[in-house]
Design a protein around this motif. Structure first.
Motif, PDB file in Angstrom:
ATOM      1  N   LYS A   7       0.833  -1.205   0.000  1.00 53.29           N
ATOM      2  CA  LYS A   7       0.000   0.000   0.000  1.00 53.29           C
ATOM      3  C   LYS A   7       0.867   1.254   0.000  1.00 53.29           C
ATOM      4  CE  LYS A   7      -3.870  -1.850   2.668  1.00 53.29           C
ATOM      5  NZ  LYS A   7      -4.500  -1.747   3.999  1.00 53.29           N
ATOM      6  N   GLU A   8       1.878   1.274   0.846  1.00 52.44           N
ATOM      7  CA  GLU A   8       2.775   2.430   0.939  1.00 52.44           C
ATOM      8  C   GLU A   8       3.473   2.686  -0.389  1.00 52.44           C
ATOM      9  OE1 GLU A   8       6.798   3.792   3.368  1.00 52.44           O
ATOM     10  OE2 GLU A   8       5.525   2.239   4.215  1.00 52.44           O
ATOM     11  N   GLY A   9       3.970   1.617  -1.022  1.00 53.19           N
ATOM     12  CA  GLY A   9       4.650   1.772  -2.304  1.00 53.19           C
ATOM     13  C   GLY A   9       3.732   2.299  -3.392  1.00 53.19           C
ATOM     14  N   LEU A  10       2.491   1.814  -3.423  1.00 54.46           N
ATOM     15  CA  LEU A  10       1.537   2.286  -4.426  1.00 54.46           C
ATOM     16  C   LEU A  10       1.160   3.744  -4.180  1.00 54.46           C
ATOM     17  CD1 LEU A  10      -0.727  -0.876  -4.774  1.00 54.46           C
ATOM     18  CD2 LEU A  10       1.009  -0.063  -6.386  1.00 54.46           C
ATOM     19  N   SER A  11       1.020   4.126  -2.922  1.00 55.45           N
ATOM     20  CA  SER A  11       0.684   5.524  -2.632  1.00 55.45           C
ATOM     21  C   SER A  11       1.835   6.447  -3.017  1.00 55.45           C
ATOM     22  CB  SER A  11       0.299   5.710  -1.166  1.00 55.45           C
ATOM     23  OG  SER A  11       1.387   5.469  -0.304  1.00 55.45           O
ATOM     24  N   LYS A  12       3.070   6.015  -2.799  1.00 55.99           N
ATOM     25  CA  LYS A  12       4.225   6.821  -3.219  1.00 55.99           C
ATOM     26  C   LYS A  12       4.273   6.937  -4.739  1.00 55.99           C
ATOM     27  CE  LYS A  12       7.254   6.160   0.716  1.00 55.99           C
ATOM     28  NZ  LYS A  12       8.440   5.492   1.252  1.00 55.99           N
ATOM     29  N   LEU A  98      -4.119  11.311   1.309  1.00 56.07           N
ATOM     30  CA  LEU A  98      -4.754  10.038   1.620  1.00 56.07           C
ATOM     31  C   LEU A  98      -5.060   9.291   0.336  1.00 56.07           C
ATOM     32  CD1 LEU A  98      -5.977   8.155   3.799  1.00 56.07           C
ATOM     33  CD2 LEU A  98      -8.151   9.365   3.411  1.00 56.07           C
ATOM     34  N   PHE A  99      -4.327   8.205   0.113  1.00 58.24           N
ATOM     35  CA  PHE A  99      -4.512   7.364  -1.074  1.00 58.24           C
ATOM     36  C   PHE A  99      -5.452   6.230  -0.693  1.00 58.24           C
ATOM     37  CE2 PHE A  99      -3.051   3.912  -3.969  1.00 58.24           C
ATOM     38  CZ  PHE A  99      -3.398   4.523  -5.161  1.00 58.24           C
ATOM     39  N   VAL A 100      -6.584   6.139  -1.383  1.00 54.59           N
ATOM     40  CA  VAL A 100      -7.591   5.131  -1.074  1.00 54.59           C
ATOM     41  C   VAL A 100      -7.594   4.062  -2.155  1.00 54.59           C
ATOM     42  CG1 VAL A 100     -10.026   4.707  -0.596  1.00 54.59           C
ATOM     43  CG2 VAL A 100      -8.967   6.869   0.128  1.00 54.59           C
ATOM     44  N   LEU A 101      -7.395   2.840  -1.714  1.00 58.22           N
ATOM     45  CA  LEU A 101      -7.369   1.673  -2.599  1.00 58.22           C
ATOM     46  C   LEU A 101      -8.693   0.926  -2.517  1.00 58.22           C
ATOM     47  CD1 LEU A 101      -3.884   0.601  -1.357  1.00 58.22           C
ATOM     48  CD2 LEU A 101      -4.383   0.890  -3.775  1.00 58.22           C
ATOM     49  N   PRO A 102      -9.031   0.154  -3.566  1.00 60.49           N
ATOM     50  CA  PRO A 102     -10.213  -0.708  -3.481  1.00 60.49           C
ATOM     51  C   PRO A 102      -9.992  -1.787  -2.406  1.00 60.49           C
ATOM     52  CG  PRO A 102      -9.423  -0.554  -5.757  1.00 60.49           C
ATOM     53  CD  PRO A 102      -8.390   0.074  -4.883  1.00 60.49           C
ATOM     54  N   LYS A 103     -11.071  -2.291  -1.871  1.00 58.51           N
ATOM     55  CA  LYS A 103     -10.956  -3.353  -0.866  1.00 58.51           C
ATOM     56  C   LYS A 103     -10.360  -4.631  -1.469  1.00 58.51           C
ATOM     57  CE  LYS A 103     -14.304  -1.714   2.456  1.00 58.51           C
ATOM     58  NZ  LYS A 103     -13.367  -1.180   3.403  1.00 58.51           N
ATOM     59  N   ASP A 104     -10.660  -4.896  -2.735  1.00 60.75           N
ATOM     60  CA  ASP A 104     -10.150  -6.079  -3.428  1.00 60.75           C
ATOM     61  C   ASP A 104      -8.718  -5.818  -3.915  1.00 60.75           C
ATOM     62  OD1 ASP A 104      -9.576  -8.259  -5.054  1.00 60.75           O
ATOM     63  OD2 ASP A 104     -11.339  -8.006  -6.342  1.00 60.75           O
ATOM     64  N   GLN A 105      -7.769  -6.511  -3.324  1.00 62.92           N
ATOM     65  CA  GLN A 105      -6.354  -6.318  -3.648  1.00 62.92           C
ATOM     66  C   GLN A 105      -6.047  -6.567  -5.127  1.00 62.92           C
ATOM     67  OE1 GLN A 105      -3.253  -8.845  -1.801  1.00 62.92           O
ATOM     68  NE2 GLN A 105      -2.961  -7.129  -0.398  1.00 62.92           N
ATOM     69  N   ASP A 106      -6.811  -7.419  -5.776  1.00 64.10           N
ATOM     70  CA  ASP A 106      -6.586  -7.714  -7.195  1.00 64.10           C
ATOM     71  C   ASP A 106      -6.886  -6.510  -8.091  1.00 64.10           C
ATOM     72  OD1 ASP A 106      -5.777 -10.314  -6.634  1.00 64.10           O
ATOM     73  OD2 ASP A 106      -7.800 -11.143  -6.911  1.00 64.10           O
ATOM     74  N   GLN A 107      -7.573  -5.507  -7.560  1.00 66.31           N
ATOM     75  CA  GLN A 107      -7.904  -4.311  -8.342  1.00 66.31           C
ATOM     76  C   GLN A 107      -6.916  -3.166  -8.135  1.00 66.31           C
ATOM     77  OE1 GLN A 107     -11.948  -3.068  -7.762  1.00 66.31           O
ATOM     78  NE2 GLN A 107     -12.741  -5.140  -7.962  1.00 66.31           N
ATOM     79  N   TRP A 108      -5.971  -3.314  -7.235  1.00 68.91           N
ATOM     80  CA  TRP A 108      -5.058  -2.219  -6.910  1.00 68.91           C
ATOM     81  C   TRP A 108      -4.236  -1.770  -8.117  1.00 68.91           C
ATOM     82  CZ3 TRP A 108      -2.631  -3.813  -1.562  1.00 68.91           C
ATOM     83  CH2 TRP A 108      -3.644  -3.809  -0.599  1.00 68.91           C
ATOM     84  N   LEU A 109      -3.687  -2.722  -8.858  1.00 64.28           N
ATOM     85  CA  LEU A 109      -2.824  -2.396  -9.997  1.00 64.28           C
ATOM     86  C   LEU A 109      -3.082  -3.389 -11.110  1.00 64.28           C
ATOM     87  CD1 LEU A 109      -0.418  -0.662 -11.060  1.00 64.28           C
ATOM     88  CD2 LEU A 109       1.087  -2.424 -10.115  1.00 64.28           C
ATOM     89  N   ASN A 110      -3.309  -2.865 -12.315  1.00 63.62           N
ATOM     90  CA  ASN A 110      -3.545  -3.713 -13.473  1.00 63.62           C
ATOM     91  C   ASN A 110      -2.671  -3.198 -14.610  1.00 63.62           C
ATOM     92  OD1 ASN A 110      -4.492  -5.274 -15.554  1.00 63.62           O
ATOM     93  ND2 ASN A 110      -6.641  -4.772 -15.248  1.00 63.62           N
ATOM     94  N   ILE A 111      -1.808  -4.070 -15.115  1.00 64.29           N
ATOM     95  CA  ILE A 111      -0.879  -3.684 -16.182  1.00 64.29           C
ATOM     96  C   ILE A 111      -1.135  -4.561 -17.403  1.00 64.29           C
ATOM     97  CG2 ILE A 111       1.546  -3.478 -16.842  1.00 64.29           C
ATOM     98  CD1 ILE A 111       2.146  -3.216 -13.796  1.00 64.29           C
ATOM     99  N   THR A 112      -1.385  -3.914 -18.536  1.00 65.54           N
ATOM    100  CA  THR A 112      -1.553  -4.607 -19.810  1.00 65.54           C
ATOM    101  C   THR A 112      -0.796  -3.831 -20.875  1.00 65.54           C
ATOM    102  OG1 THR A 112      -3.520  -3.383 -20.512  1.00 65.54           O
ATOM    103  CG2 THR A 112      -3.889  -5.345 -19.124  1.00 65.54           C
ATOM    104  N   GLU A 113      -0.795  -4.353 -22.088  1.00 64.45           N
ATOM    105  CA  GLU A 113      -0.173  -3.639 -23.211  1.00 64.45           C
ATOM    106  C   GLU A 113      -0.866  -2.301 -23.466  1.00 64.45           C
ATOM    107  OE1 GLU A 113      -0.078  -5.918 -26.795  1.00 64.45           O
ATOM    108  OE2 GLU A 113       1.075  -7.539 -25.878  1.00 64.45           O
ATOM    109  N   ASP A 114      -2.138  -2.235 -23.123  1.00 67.44           N
ATOM    110  CA  ASP A 114      -2.926  -1.029 -23.394  1.00 67.44           C
ATOM    111  C   ASP A 114      -2.764   0.046 -22.331  1.00 67.44           C
ATOM    112  OD1 ASP A 114      -4.003  -2.066 -25.766  1.00 67.44           O
ATOM    113  OD2 ASP A 114      -5.527  -3.157 -24.633  1.00 67.44           O
ATOM    114  N   GLY A 115      -2.209  -0.304 -21.179  1.00 70.51           N
ATOM    115  CA  GLY A 115      -2.045   0.721 -20.165  1.00 70.51           C
ATOM    116  C   GLY A 115      -1.852   0.169 -18.771  1.00 70.51           C
ATOM    117  N   THR A 116      -1.570   1.068 -17.882  1.00 70.43           N
ATOM    118  CA  THR A 116      -1.393   0.758 -16.472  1.00 70.43           C
ATOM    119  C   THR A 116      -2.471   1.482 -15.696  1.00 70.43           C
ATOM    120  OG1 THR A 116       0.994   0.551 -16.775  1.00 70.43           O
ATOM    121  CG2 THR A 116       0.210   0.895 -14.520  1.00 70.43           C
ATOM    122  N   ILE A 117      -3.193   0.737 -14.875  1.00 70.96           N
ATOM    123  CA  ILE A 117      -4.261   1.318 -14.077  1.00 70.96           C
ATOM    124  C   ILE A 117      -3.941   1.102 -12.607  1.00 70.96           C
ATOM    125  CG2 ILE A 117      -6.710   1.270 -13.513  1.00 70.96           C
ATOM    126  CD1 ILE A 117      -7.181   0.187 -16.383  1.00 70.96           C
TER     127      ILE A 117
END
Length: 167
Positions: A7-12, A98-117
């Motif tokens: 969480k800390e790394g994603l917020s940074k 305050l960085f707010v993440l979704p409750k579902d950890q699988d939604q925190w970061l999504n990387i594909t050829e089309d983009g990074t979310i």
């Protein structure tokens, strides 16, 4: 890696991305004395970019635990961090990010050829001048939803700092 470090790394990463998109630097102190980062303004003088000395200290928090209300986000901030943020006799302005993440950890970061979310987003809040707390654990803060931290809002905040306005 433990969840709190993820969480800390994603917020940074979010704070760094916003700073860079706003044309600023993001600095990290060598040691933790209450603040996790510093937004540093950059100016262009005759084609040369340099740090102009304007800065904002930030306390960066990352969580899945907030209460969404109509006009605000409520968060239980640690009392020690709250008291650091309410101080008025400081050189640089201070704010909570305050960085707010979704409750579902699988939604925190999504990387594909089309983009990074990176989900979701962060809000900023200045507590300057509020009454210090004697609470031992937490203080509930209410952050207006309009205070979304984006490259545009960060530039507006820095402009206030440069003109001597409170943020």
């Amino acid at each position: 890696m433990i969840e709190s470090h993820i969480k800390e790394g994603l917020s940074k990463a979010y704070a760094i991305a916003v700073a860079h998109k706003a044309g600023m630097n993001f600095a990290r102190p060598d040691f933790d004395y209450g603040f996790d980062g510093i937004f540093r303004d950059i100016q262009n003088v005759n084609g040369r970019y340099c740090d102009n000395g304007w800065s904002i200290d930030i306390q960066l928090k990352s969580t899945i635990n907030v209460l969404y209300e109509k006009d605000c986000i409520k968060y239980d901030l640690e009392a020690k961090n709250y008291n650091d943020l309410v101080a008025t006799e400081v050189g640089a302005p201070r704010m909570l990010v305050l960085f707010v993440l979704p409750k579902d950890q699988d939604q925190w970061l999504n990387i594909t050829e089309d983009g990074t979310i990176l989900k979701n987003c962060a809000w900023w809040y200045s507590l300057k001048g509020m009454e210090p707390t004697k609470n031992a654990n937490t203080v509930r803060v209410s952050i207006p939803k309009e205070q979304l931290l984006t490259e545009v809002s960060l530039r507006q905040i820095m402009n206030k700092v440069k003109t001597g306005e409170d943020i």
